[in-house]
Write an enzyme that holds these catalytic residues in place. Structure first.
Site, PDB file in Angstrom:
ATOM      1  N   ASP A 164     -10.725 -87.465  59.007  1.00 47.67           N
ATOM      2  CA  ASP A 164     -10.441 -87.700  57.356  1.00 47.67           C
ATOM      3  C   ASP A 164     -10.836 -89.352  56.911  1.00 47.67           C
ATOM      4  O   ASP A 164     -10.250 -90.093  57.423  1.00 47.67           O
ATOM      5  CB  ASP A 164      -9.046 -87.487  56.940  1.00 47.67           C
ATOM      6  CG  ASP A 164      -8.661 -86.021  57.215  1.00 47.67           C
ATOM      7  OD1 ASP A 164      -9.170 -85.042  57.233  1.00 47.67           O
ATOM      8  OD2 ASP A 164      -7.401 -85.673  57.585  1.00 47.67           O
ATOM      9  N   ASP A 199     -11.789 -91.013  64.158  1.00 43.93           N
ATOM     10  CA  ASP A 199     -10.864 -90.377  63.165  1.00 43.93           C
ATOM     11  C   ASP A 199     -11.770 -89.316  62.301  1.00 43.93           C
ATOM     12  O   ASP A 199     -12.787 -89.434  62.263  1.00 43.93           O
ATOM     13  CB  ASP A 199     -10.199 -91.566  62.233  1.00 43.93           C
ATOM     14  CG  ASP A 199      -9.211 -90.885  60.936  1.00 43.93           C
ATOM     15  OD1 ASP A 199      -8.273 -90.100  61.380  1.00 43.93           O
ATOM     16  OD2 ASP A 199      -9.853 -91.344  59.919  1.00 43.93           O
ATOM     17  N   SER A 220      -4.359 -85.149  61.967  1.00 48.37           N
ATOM     18  CA  SER A 220      -4.075 -83.873  61.259  1.00 48.37           C
ATOM     19  C   SER A 220      -4.350 -82.793  62.037  1.00 48.37           C
ATOM     20  O   SER A 220      -4.812 -82.438  63.199  1.00 48.37           O
ATOM     21  CB  SER A 220      -5.451 -83.611  60.383  1.00 48.37           C
ATOM     22  OG  SER A 220      -5.612 -82.401  59.877  1.00 48.37           O
ATOM     23  N   ASP A 224     -10.635 -95.309  59.122  1.00 46.51           N
ATOM     24  CA  ASP A 224     -10.789 -95.566  57.687  1.00 46.51           C
ATOM     25  C   ASP A 224      -9.317 -96.166  57.072  1.00 46.51           C
ATOM     26  O   ASP A 224      -8.989 -96.450  56.133  1.00 46.51           O
ATOM     27  CB  ASP A 224     -11.199 -94.520  56.615  1.00 46.51           C
ATOM     28  CG  ASP A 224     -10.214 -93.657  56.776  1.00 46.51           C
ATOM     29  OD1 ASP A 224      -9.790 -93.028  57.762  1.00 46.51           O
ATOM     30  OD2 ASP A 224      -9.743 -93.162  55.425  1.00 46.51           O
ATOM     31  N   ARG A 250       1.696 -85.559  58.377  1.00 48.18           N
ATOM     32  CA  ARG A 250       2.086 -84.815  57.463  1.00 48.18           C
ATOM     33  C   ARG A 250       3.536 -85.200  56.965  1.00 48.18           C
ATOM     34  O   ARG A 250       3.788 -85.106  55.840  1.00 48.18           O
ATOM     35  CB  ARG A 250       1.854 -83.454  57.769  1.00 48.18           C
ATOM     36  CG  ARG A 250       2.242 -82.291  56.454  1.00 48.18           C
ATOM     37  CD  ARG A 250       2.019 -80.851  56.916  1.00 48.18           C
ATOM     38  NE  ARG A 250       0.755 -80.670  57.729  1.00 48.18           N
ATOM     39  CZ  ARG A 250       0.723 -79.426  58.120  1.00 48.18           C
ATOM     40  NH1 ARG A 250       1.432 -78.555  58.136  1.00 48.18           N
ATOM     41  NH2 ARG A 250      -0.609 -79.350  59.003  1.00 48.18           N
ATOM     42  N   ASN A 295      -4.993 -79.892  60.857  1.00 51.24           N
ATOM     43  CA  ASN A 295      -6.050 -78.936  60.404  1.00 51.24           C
ATOM     44  C   ASN A 295      -7.316 -79.501  61.001  1.00 51.24           C
ATOM     45  O   ASN A 295      -8.474 -78.984  60.715  1.00 51.24           O
ATOM     46  CB  ASN A 295      -6.098 -79.013  59.000  1.00 51.24           C
ATOM     47  CG  ASN A 295      -4.871 -78.335  58.527  1.00 51.24           C
ATOM     48  OD1 ASN A 295      -4.609 -77.217  58.415  1.00 51.24           O
ATOM     49  ND2 ASN A 295      -4.079 -79.014  57.602  1.00 51.24           N
ATOM     50  N   GLY A 323      -4.145 -91.622  56.750  1.00 50.28           N
ATOM     51  CA  GLY A 323      -3.864 -91.752  58.287  1.00 50.28           C
ATOM     52  C   GLY A 323      -2.668 -91.448  58.889  1.00 50.28           C
ATOM     53  O   GLY A 323      -2.574 -91.310  59.895  1.00 50.28           O
TER      54      GLY A 323
HETATM   55  C1  BG6 Z   1      -4.704 -87.525  58.367  1.00 49.78           C
HETATM   56  C2  BG6 Z   1      -4.868 -87.990  56.927  1.00 49.78           C
HETATM   57  O1  BG6 Z   1      -5.920 -87.465  59.028  1.00 49.78           O
HETATM   58  O2  BG6 Z   1      -4.225 -86.328  58.442  1.00 49.78           O
HETATM   59  C3  BG6 Z   1      -3.530 -87.923  56.235  1.00 49.78           C
HETATM   60  O3  BG6 Z   1      -5.391 -89.154  56.718  1.00 49.78           O
HETATM   61  C4  BG6 Z   1      -2.753 -86.499  56.585  1.00 49.78           C
HETATM   62  O4  BG6 Z   1      -3.608 -88.100  54.928  1.00 49.78           O
HETATM   63  C5  BG6 Z   1      -2.836 -86.561  58.351  1.00 49.78           C
HETATM   64  O5  BG6 Z   1      -1.595 -86.622  56.041  1.00 49.78           O
HETATM   65  C6  BG6 Z   1      -2.022 -85.176  58.238  1.00 49.78           C
HETATM   66  O6  BG6 Z   1      -2.737 -84.053  58.032  1.00 49.78           O
HETATM   67  P1  BG6 Z   1      -2.447 -82.522  58.150  1.00 49.78           P
HETATM   68  O7  BG6 Z   1      -3.669 -81.801  57.909  1.00 49.78           O
HETATM   69  O8  BG6 Z   1      -1.896 -82.081  59.378  1.00 49.78           O
HETATM   70  O9  BG6 Z   1      -1.592 -82.180  57.071  1.00 49.78           O
HETATM   71 MG    MG Z   2      -8.707 -91.271  58.222  1.00 50.55          MG
END
Ligand code: BG6
Ligand code: MG
Length: 213
Positions: free
Chosen positions: A10, A8, A114, A168, A48, A116, A45
């Site tokens: 984040d 993972d 994510s 996590d 979005r 991002n 985790g």
């Molecule tokens: C996960 C985070 O990695 O990504 C979450 O733990 C988050 O909290 C999710 O909501 C989505 O992220 P993003 O960057 O696509 O908005």
């Molecule tokens: Mg995480």
């Protein structure tokens, strides 16, 4: 013995949970939504869209286009925060652990919800260490569904039983176990204690310990 490790992002490789919190909090303050650090834990985790549902907790009814505009706004605040990411933002022991696993012939993958993730990896300058990148665009159903981790295992060309996940988030550990993978939980026992091994970060682990699972 495991042949693929899936990480993972984040909370495992870097600590962006704080940035997600600050971005949601800014949106909350602007829109008069109640949102605390504790509330933010429930967003760990998950995607979005699911994070947004948990963020609102029924405090406001929004039509689809307003909901999307709010999520886009949160994302732009988040992207402003991650724009300054550098290799110094790697959590302790991460680069060493990834390099050690690679040297031992283990395939490395990212399994992050994510969208991002690539931008963060780029800032951290660790993208070249990974064989497969599974991010928020890879599958429709993200954690706690098994899809993302199974997608990464497929990218390795390995059976799921040959993969270990590092997570996590409770939702991420749930996904790994449902997928039939071994899981290292990173963080407090109350959150990730259902993993096969629990620690505070990759700096506390050796590759040999994980292979012994
Ligand atoms: C996960 C985070 O990695 O990504 C979450 O733990 C988050 O909290 C999710 O909501 C989505 O992220 P993003 O960057 O696509 O908005
Ligand atoms: Mg995480």
């Amino acid at each position: 013995m495991a042949k693929g490790f899936i990480f993972d992002l984040d909370g495992v490789i870097t600590d962006t949970a704080e940035y997600h919190f600050r971005a949601w909090k800014r949106l909350a303050d602007e829109e008069g939504i109640q949102f605390s650090r504790e509330d933010n834990e429930a967003l760990r985790g998950v995607s979005r869209e699911e994070s947004f549902r948990r963020f609102l907790r029924g405090q406001r009814q929004l039509d689809d286009s307003t909901a999307k505009a709010w999520m886009d706004r949160k994302n732009s605040y988040y992207q402003d925060l991650i724009a300054t990411t550098t290799p110094d933002d790697l959590l302790p022991g991460v680069r060493e652990f990834l390099e050690s696993a690679r040297h031992q012939g283990i395939k490395l993958g990212l399994g992050s919800a994510s969208k991002n993730a690539r931008m963060v990896l780029d800032g951290l300058q660790v993208e070249e260490l990974f064989d497969v990148l599974g991010d928020g665009y890879a599958v429709m159903n993200t954690k706690p569904a098994v899809d993302l981790f199974v997608w990464v295992a497929g990218g390795f060309g390995l059976p799921v039983t040959d993969c270990v996940v590092f997570e996590d988030a409770e939702a991420g550990v749930d996904a790994a176990l449902k997928a039939g993978m071994k899981c290292v939980g990173i963080g407090p026992k109350e959150r990730v204690g259902h993993g096969h091994l629990v620690c505070n970060g990759l700096h506390e682990l050796t590759v040999a310990q994980v292979l012994a699972l």
